[in-house]
Design a protein around this motif. Sequence first.
Motif, PDB file in Angstrom:
ATOM      1  N   SER A  19      -4.074   2.599   1.707  1.00 25.00           N
ATOM      2  CA  SER A  19      -3.038   3.505   1.217  1.00 25.00           C
ATOM      3  C   SER A  19      -3.301   4.926   1.700  1.00 25.00           C
ATOM      4  CB  SER A  19      -2.990   3.482  -0.318  1.00 25.00           C
ATOM      5  OG  SER A  19      -2.612   2.221  -0.803  1.00 25.00           O
ATOM      6  N   PHE A  27       0.808  -1.209   0.000  1.00 26.93           N
ATOM      7  CA  PHE A  27       0.000   0.000   0.000  1.00 26.93           C
ATOM      8  C   PHE A  27       0.851   1.274   0.000  1.00 26.93           C
ATOM      9  CE2 PHE A  27      -2.499  -3.219   2.415  1.00 26.93           C
ATOM     10  CZ  PHE A  27      -3.462  -3.447   1.434  1.00 26.93           C
ATOM     11  N   PRO A  76       0.122   3.511  -4.185  1.00 25.59           N
ATOM     12  CA  PRO A  76      -1.128   3.056  -4.815  1.00 25.59           C
ATOM     13  C   PRO A  76      -1.197   3.328  -6.315  1.00 25.59           C
ATOM     14  CG  PRO A  76      -1.494   5.138  -3.683  1.00 25.59           C
ATOM     15  CD  PRO A  76      -0.074   4.734  -3.379  1.00 25.59           C
TER      16      PRO A  76
END
Length: 388
Positions: free
Chosen positions: A85, A47, A50
């Motif tokens: 994220s 994450f 992204p």
Amino acid sequence: MTDSIIDRLQAVSRHETCSALVGELLGALSADAASLSAGTDIDDTLFSDPFPLLSVLPPLLAKPDCLPADADAIKACLDLVVANSSPREVVTALDAQLASIGGDGEADGSDVDSSDDDEHAGSPGPEEGDSSLELGLLIRLYAKALPRVKTASPEKFLPGASEAITKSLQKLEDGGAFEGPSAGAAAECCLAAVASFLLSTVSALSPNPTTRFLAFRLLHTIIIDGTSQEETQIMLLKDLVEDCPFEAMRVAALGLLQDFLVHKFQAPLQPSLFLSPLLLIELGPSFLQHTPTSLFSSPPPLEEFLESHASLVSRKLSLAYFLVSRDATNLTGIKSASTLEKLKIDFVSPLRDQVEEWRQSGEIQDGRVLMELELLNDALERLESVMR
């Protein structure tokens, strides 16, 4: 590993390969989400960036040959990315994706032979996706990410989001995305998603009560009167009642759902997805159980419950009562023994136990608090009476 999966996803041309890679990615993202919850630094997870995932996955979902199972897995991957994220990076990445829809050339390369673009303008090739579907997906992701941006004035992001979405719509229209035999459904789904996102966000965030009211009334009109496809209506309502981060909007959305059902029951001879088992499959979890499901595992103090949860619980009680009492022929399956038992176990019994504990505690001194609790008890008794 992410780079490797993304590179392979960009090159896939067969269903089986795509399914395996998406499943592999979903497993990796799920594991990282669990690790993140356990305290792992985000830089050590998928994450941390992204952008690649939000660049590759939406176009795959919009491909005409995307299998339903793959679509569900891709959506699950995207939900994990948006939820874990950095929301600011997610919003920025979605801005870039929105800019690329319609062949802007800035986000996806401007060195492509323009003659090919002209030849196929407005008609996706066999491996290209439906840009209107992709736009609808990006808007849904935008609606999930925007409220997560930590700022005292989240409404300041609305103009940028509105401009990006408007430009994307214009590009689609100019490219003929809304022309052809399936144009009506594509345009309706896409435009309804735009309206739902903008109006639900405005109605939740605007500091002006008149603006909030008007935005909600417009949202009500668009979903009920402005969309003819029941699949689109169900999709929009599901987004609002399950994914909207604003509790006031979720409460209002359940009210919209009840308005839909009132209208549908008034015309019972007309077949409707809302008067079928699909209603409980798609929307049942939004009102047949508590949010979160563990709400009464460690119950909050009464005052906190009344302030943060009572409105949503009361709306669910009202909707469940309406459906159980009104669906005389069990079109939706709400009166089946298994459904009523699940409603009792997941929703009614935990609430009844907690309400009785509060009522018998003898510690309520505030008359307003006592009145609100009794109103909740009355609504609960009304639902219990039709479930017997």
